[in-house]
Design a protein around this motif. Sequence first.
Motif, PDB file in Angstrom:
ATOM      1  N   GLY A 137       1.421  -0.115  17.599  1.00 27.37           N
ATOM      2  CA  GLY A 137       2.793  -0.560  17.845  1.00 27.37           C
ATOM      3  C   GLY A 137       2.850  -1.810  18.689  1.00 27.37           C
ATOM      4  N   GLY A 138       1.709  -2.231  19.221  1.00 26.14           N
ATOM      5  CA  GLY A 138       1.683  -3.382  20.120  1.00 26.14           C
ATOM      6  C   GLY A 138       2.199  -4.662  19.481  1.00 26.14           C
ATOM      7  N   PHE A 139       1.724  -4.974  18.270  1.00 23.84           N
ATOM      8  CA  PHE A 139       2.129  -6.232  17.633  1.00 23.84           C
ATOM      9  C   PHE A 139       3.629  -6.246  17.368  1.00 23.84           C
ATOM     10  CE2 PHE A 139       2.987  -8.898  13.927  1.00 23.84           C
ATOM     11  CZ  PHE A 139       2.464 -10.117  14.366  1.00 23.84           C
ATOM     12  N   GLN A 140       4.164  -5.122  16.861  1.00 25.90           N
ATOM     13  CA  GLN A 140       5.601  -5.068  16.581  1.00 25.90           C
ATOM     14  C   GLN A 140       6.419  -5.224  17.866  1.00 25.90           C
ATOM     15  OE1 GLN A 140       3.395  -3.003  15.049  1.00 25.90           O
ATOM     16  NE2 GLN A 140       3.626  -3.932  13.041  1.00 25.90           N
ATOM     17  N   LYS A 160      -4.146   5.778  -5.860  1.00 18.81           N
ATOM     18  CA  LYS A 160      -5.416   6.418  -6.203  1.00 18.81           C
ATOM     19  C   LYS A 160      -5.997   5.825  -7.483  1.00 18.81           C
ATOM     20  CE  LYS A 160      -5.891   9.834  -3.108  1.00 18.81           C
ATOM     21  NZ  LYS A 160      -7.095  10.046  -2.282  1.00 18.81           N
ATOM     22  N   GLU A 161      -5.132   5.605  -8.476  1.00 16.74           N
ATOM     23  CA  GLU A 161      -5.597   5.063  -9.751  1.00 16.74           C
ATOM     24  C   GLU A 161      -6.191   3.665  -9.569  1.00 16.74           C
ATOM     25  OE1 GLU A 161      -3.931   4.034 -14.262  1.00 16.74           O
ATOM     26  OE2 GLU A 161      -2.620   5.011 -12.808  1.00 16.74           O
ATOM     27  N   ILE A 162      -5.616   2.882  -8.671  1.00 16.12           N
ATOM     28  CA  ILE A 162      -6.134   1.546  -8.384  1.00 16.12           C
ATOM     29  C   ILE A 162      -7.518   1.630  -7.734  1.00 16.12           C
ATOM     30  CG2 ILE A 162      -5.797  -0.505  -6.920  1.00 16.12           C
ATOM     31  CD1 ILE A 162      -2.737   0.032  -7.227  1.00 16.12           C
ATOM     32  N   GLY A 163      -7.728   2.676  -6.922  1.00 15.79           N
ATOM     33  CA  GLY A 163      -8.978   2.803  -6.183  1.00 15.79           C
ATOM     34  C   GLY A 163      -8.807   2.623  -4.690  1.00 15.79           C
ATOM     35  N   VAL A 164      -7.560   2.676  -4.215  1.00 14.74           N
ATOM     36  CA  VAL A 164      -7.295   2.572  -2.774  1.00 14.74           C
ATOM     37  C   VAL A 164      -7.826   3.821  -2.079  1.00 14.74           C
ATOM     38  CG1 VAL A 164      -5.467   2.531  -1.022  1.00 14.74           C
ATOM     39  CG2 VAL A 164      -5.274   1.095  -3.076  1.00 14.74           C
ATOM     40  N   THR A 165      -8.539   3.637  -0.971  1.00 19.92           N
ATOM     41  CA  THR A 165      -9.048   4.783  -0.205  1.00 19.92           C
ATOM     42  C   THR A 165      -8.557   4.794   1.240  1.00 19.92           C
ATOM     43  OG1 THR A 165     -11.070   3.523   0.248  1.00 19.92           O
ATOM     44  CG2 THR A 165     -11.128   5.069  -1.599  1.00 19.92           C
ATOM     45  N   LEU A 166      -7.904   3.722   1.680  1.00 21.81           N
ATOM     46  CA  LEU A 166      -7.392   3.638   3.051  1.00 21.81           C
ATOM     47  C   LEU A 166      -6.021   2.989   3.025  1.00 21.81           C
ATOM     48  CD1 LEU A 166      -7.896   3.782   6.201  1.00 21.81           C
ATOM     49  CD2 LEU A 166      -8.840   1.467   5.998  1.00 21.81           C
ATOM     50  N   VAL A 167      -5.053   3.594   3.711  1.00 22.68           N
ATOM     51  CA  VAL A 167      -3.742   2.966   3.875  1.00 22.68           C
ATOM     52  C   VAL A 167      -3.419   2.888   5.361  1.00 22.68           C
ATOM     53  CG1 VAL A 167      -2.850   3.704   1.625  1.00 22.68           C
ATOM     54  CG2 VAL A 167      -2.454   5.126   3.638  1.00 22.68           C
ATOM     55  N   LEU A 168      -2.579   1.926   5.705  1.00 27.70           N
ATOM     56  CA  LEU A 168      -2.156   1.728   7.092  1.00 27.70           C
ATOM     57  C   LEU A 168      -0.691   2.109   7.231  1.00 27.70           C
ATOM     58  CD1 LEU A 168      -2.955  -1.096   9.522  1.00 27.70           C
ATOM     59  CD2 LEU A 168      -0.549  -0.703   8.996  1.00 27.70           C
ATOM     60  N   ALA A 169      -0.359   2.770   8.334  1.00 23.30           N
ATOM     61  CA  ALA A 169       1.038   3.065   8.671  1.00 23.30           C
ATOM     62  C   ALA A 169       1.326   2.503  10.062  1.00 23.30           C
ATOM     63  CB  ALA A 169       1.299   4.564   8.631  1.00 23.30           C
ATOM     64  N   ASN A 170       2.592   2.195  10.332  1.00 21.64           N
ATOM     65  CA  ASN A 170       2.968   1.517  11.574  1.00 21.64           C
ATOM     66  C   ASN A 170       3.548   2.482  12.600  1.00 21.64           C
ATOM     67  OD1 ASN A 170       3.642  -1.007   9.406  1.00 21.64           O
ATOM     68  ND2 ASN A 170       2.438  -1.481  11.217  1.00 21.64           N
ATOM     69  N   THR A 171       2.901   2.548  13.742  1.00 21.20           N
ATOM     70  CA  THR A 171       3.306   3.451  14.812  1.00 21.20           C
ATOM     71  C   THR A 171       4.715   3.148  15.306  1.00 21.20           C
ATOM     72  OG1 THR A 171       1.039   3.854  15.510  1.00 21.20           O
ATOM     73  CG2 THR A 171       2.750   4.159  17.177  1.00 21.20           C
TER      74      THR A 171
END
Length: 375
Positions: free
Chosen positions: A96-99, A52-63
Amino acid sequence: MTTFNFQYDLVAKDHNARAGVFHTPHGDLLTPIFAPVGTQATVKAVTPAQLKEIGVTLVLANTYHLYLRPGADLVAEMGGLHHFMRWDSPILTDSGGFQVFSLAGMRKIDEDGVTFKSHIDGSIHRFTPEKAIQVQEQLGADIIMAFDECAPPYDRAYNQQAVARTHRWAERCLAAQTRPDQALFGIVQGGIFPDLREQSARFISSLGFPGHAIGGLSVGETKEEMHRTLELLNQILPEDKPRYLMGVGSPEDLINGIRRGVDIFDCVLPTRLARHQAAMTRQGRLNLMNAAHARDPRPIDEKCHCYTCTHFSRAYLRHLIVAKEMLAATLISIHNIATLVYLVQDARRAILEGTFEQFAEEFLAHYTLPEKAQA
């Protein structure tokens, strides 16, 4: 569960570069945007507060990873990913397709889906388009991905089959979706073949997804081939939907992608490099293990205003690395993520001001590619 209008507002253009706003249930995303990857519901070595301090507003998680451990049922029981990982801003999950498809020798593909072995314990699992949507609905991200087949970039016969299957699976994903508060993106495939990419982009666009992802790039093709593909897709994908380039996140790739109409990026690179003692800067990568940094009082980047650069010297960071202290990975990760977040923020500002082309030219002129950088 309430229906959400996943609207994308195109605010400004400078040549092909786009500045926009994508509205999600957990907040607006100002594009172009870079999302750090939290593979297992955590961006490695960095806390949500630091993001948050950096300014990140979107994160990705892996299915794929979360399906295997701790399991989508458990995440759902804990209130979904936002509550589980204590992140109240937007989250994107891949399908999950790529993994699955990267598990060479450990999976079998058929028309209905993919059977694969867990990389953790060798147990057998199966993903279908319907299963991929079910798992992502349990995880509860704001943006989710259709199940697709990622093919080697130069194998035309394979890509023809993969494109056709990706299209059939995209239709099944749409039919399987039950949550109206998640934006399901369709994925364009086709390797480096212009006719297959055009065919895929036109078909996926016709299905009415609220956004479109570009898969199968940065998987072994040349930069020139990636750029040509993005230029082609920029002409075909609808202007009123966000474009997401999957798995791409080096500084030069961000600028070159924005230049070709891309809105959303994600990559493991900033945290992976941090764990290997490499810092990202706007001039190129810096190897902090280099003995020249042992007595260097300067920060990684004197123009960077991240927590790491405003508090710590290269000498201290090198000491942490040599002493194998965990803090090294955290501090370098903070800086590397900040470098990419600040870069796309500056790019957006330049688009709004109508100076992006000049900004891009100046950046690329001063950036040293990793293979040319000094150790």
